[in-house]
Design an enzyme around this catalytic site. Structure first.
Site, PDB file in Angstrom:
ATOM      1  N   LEU A 144      49.733  44.396  41.823  1.00  0.00           N
ATOM      2  CA  LEU A 144      51.317  44.030  41.260  1.00  0.00           C
ATOM      3  C   LEU A 144      52.363  44.508  42.163  1.00  0.00           C
ATOM      4  O   LEU A 144      53.554  44.133  41.914  1.00  0.00           O
ATOM      5  CB  LEU A 144      51.382  44.799  39.680  1.00  0.00           C
ATOM      6  CG  LEU A 144      50.482  44.396  38.796  1.00  0.00           C
ATOM      7  CD1 LEU A 144      50.721  44.884  37.397  1.00  0.00           C
ATOM      8  CD2 LEU A 144      50.862  42.876  38.662  1.00  0.00           C
ATOM      9  N   ASP A 161      41.543  39.478  42.335  1.00  0.00           N
ATOM     10  CA  ASP A 161      42.057  40.123  43.480  1.00  0.00           C
ATOM     11  C   ASP A 161      43.326  39.345  43.793  1.00  0.00           C
ATOM     12  O   ASP A 161      43.833  39.295  45.231  1.00  0.00           O
ATOM     13  CB  ASP A 161      40.946  39.860  44.647  1.00  0.00           C
ATOM     14  CG  ASP A 161      41.609  40.804  45.934  1.00  0.00           C
ATOM     15  OD1 ASP A 161      42.396  41.694  45.710  1.00  0.00           O
ATOM     16  OD2 ASP A 161      40.917  40.788  46.935  1.00  0.00           O
TER      17      ASP A 161
HETATM   18 ZN   LIG Z   1      39.676  44.662  48.072  1.00  0.00          ZN
END
Ligand SMILES: [Zn+2]
Length: 425
Positions: A63, A305
């Site tokens: 984030l 991810d």
């Molecule tokens: Zn990673």
């Protein structure tokens, strides 16, 4: 707000549900699943032709707040998440400063509460500053709300430090999540080491860099009894090791990203820096092994991810651009396109990995539509065709390898604790 989601097909792998039924929500909680539920005093949402799923969970999101708010904030990342159907997201600790103590953990929770969109679960660092040397304040971070620990992006190279981390985490009942990569072996590689890295003249990262770390972590899980989660698994050999570990009954889990399921290192031809991520895109046989591992149940979760980077940072030569791509807003479309519409994986298995499968990895009280649970719900239109247009993303960043892809399957609407937080156009 009391609501009846009516006429949709409820697919909830946590309770083996796969049927057309209505879902009643009162005061943010699921109170009934059934047929011909009375509509009195309820707002009606017509879900005919749609799939009603537990809200998705993403175990792996960057984030960028605190520290790099120009790439993403907790608020913008949460808005992107719910637009992608993710009602719960796990925030990686590689912020600036690193989330290695309770005050940063609390900061993330407070900011998420202000944003008031997705449930945000902070993941704390394994070591101070993710430097791989001294253990971070895991107990205090857990008390503050951290759900797991990882030094994602900076693999813990010292096996003795990792062993101690696992022993400490085991006593705290925290999962150790690892970005498995021997950084001496991967050195300054920028893509998978193979035919394409040779053709393109780019420095490669051998699959062995991942495999050797996965082997080490499984061995450490065996001697410590800690719960170990292999993040963004990407090679056929690593998958085989996780499958064997699970067969032995070791507490090992793993996640896979949509980009490793959809793309291979051939995508790097053309030098689009939105194909640069870590672990890198692998070979077609690795990709096939990942899909096989989804079918046989070896893979627990699909995690994106999601790694936002500013346009200027990605507009560098391939060698110099940062690793990482965003993913929360494209995950469902890409995964349905590649796994479901190709006929390879049933929808309920995909939903399982996005919901209860992910919840179990970090023991989150989510991923289910059982009566009495918070009403986190994702409505899926599996047949909706749409074009991925980065300019429309809620994320602050645009670094996707899927720009202009035509995909089938879209999030239609999202609720968090019974409150609608997203509706498609
Ligand atoms: Zn990673």
């Amino acid at each position: 707000m009391n609501l009846l989601i009516k006429g949709g097909k409820i697919i909830d792998p946590s309770q083996g549900l796969d049927e057309i039924a209505d879902l009643r929500i009162e005061n943010g909680v699921i109170t009934q699943i059934g047929h011909a539920i009375s509509e009195d005093n309820l707002e009606i949402f017509d879900a005919t032709g749609l799939i009603v799923s537990p809200g998705f969970i993403d175990l792996h999101v960057h984030l960028r707040e605190p520290g790099e708010e120009y790439k993403e904030t907790i608020a913008s990342g949460s808005a992107a998440a719910v637009a992608g159907g993710f009602t719960s997201i796990c925030a990686m600790p590689n912020t600036k400063p690193v989330n290695d103590n309770a005050s940063i953990t609390r900061y993330i929770i407070d900011k998420a509460r202000e944003a008031n969109l997705a449930n945000v679960y902070p993941v704390g660092a394994i070591t101070r500053g993710s430097k791989g040397e001294e253990l971070a304040e895991m107990a205090e971070m857990k008390t503050a709300g951290a759900v797991a620990v990882t030094d994602d992006g900076k693999p813990v190279m010292n096996s003795q430090v990792m062993r101690h981390a696992m022993e400490y985490a085991r006593d705290l009942d925290l999962v150790v999540a690892d970005h498995c990569q021997d950084t001496c072996l991967s050195a300054c590689g920028v893509m998978h080491e193979g035919k394409y890295s040779t053709q393109l003249g780019l420095k490669g990262m051998s699959g062995a860099a991942e495999d050797s770390h996965v082997a080490r972590d499984i061995m450490l899980a065996e001697i410590t009894g800690a719960r170990v989660h292999i993040m963004h698994i990407s090679t056929a050999k690593a998958i085989r090791m996780v499958r064997d570990a699970k067969q032995k009954g070791l507490p090992v889990t793993c996640e896979v990203t949509p980009h490793h399921l959809a793309l291979t290192d051939s995508a790097v031809v053309g030098f689009d820096t939105n194909t640069k991520m870590n672990p890198p895109l692998r070979t077609e046989s690795d990709r096939e092994a990942l899909i096989e591992a989804i079918i046989d149940g070896t893979i627990d979760a699909i995690a994106t991810d999601h790694a936002p980077h500013h346009l200027d940072e990605k507009m560098l030569e391939y060698d110099h651009a940062p690793f990482g791509v965003i993913g929360v807003e494209t995950a469902l479309g890409v995964v349905l396109q590649v796994l479901y519409h190709s006929g390879k994986v049933p929808l309920r298995r995909i939903i399982e990995m996005l919901t209860i499968g992910a919840a179990r990895v970090f023991s989150l009280p989510k991923g289910t539509l059982k009566v009495g649970s918070q009403a986190d719900i994702t409505l899926i239109d599996p047949e909706r065709e749409w074009k991925i247009e980065p300019a429309k993303f809620k994320s602050k960043s645009r670094n996707t390898p899927f720009a202009n892809w035509e995909v089938k399957g879209k999030v239609h609407a999202t609720w968090v604790s019974g409150r609608q937080v997203f509706q498609t156009d």
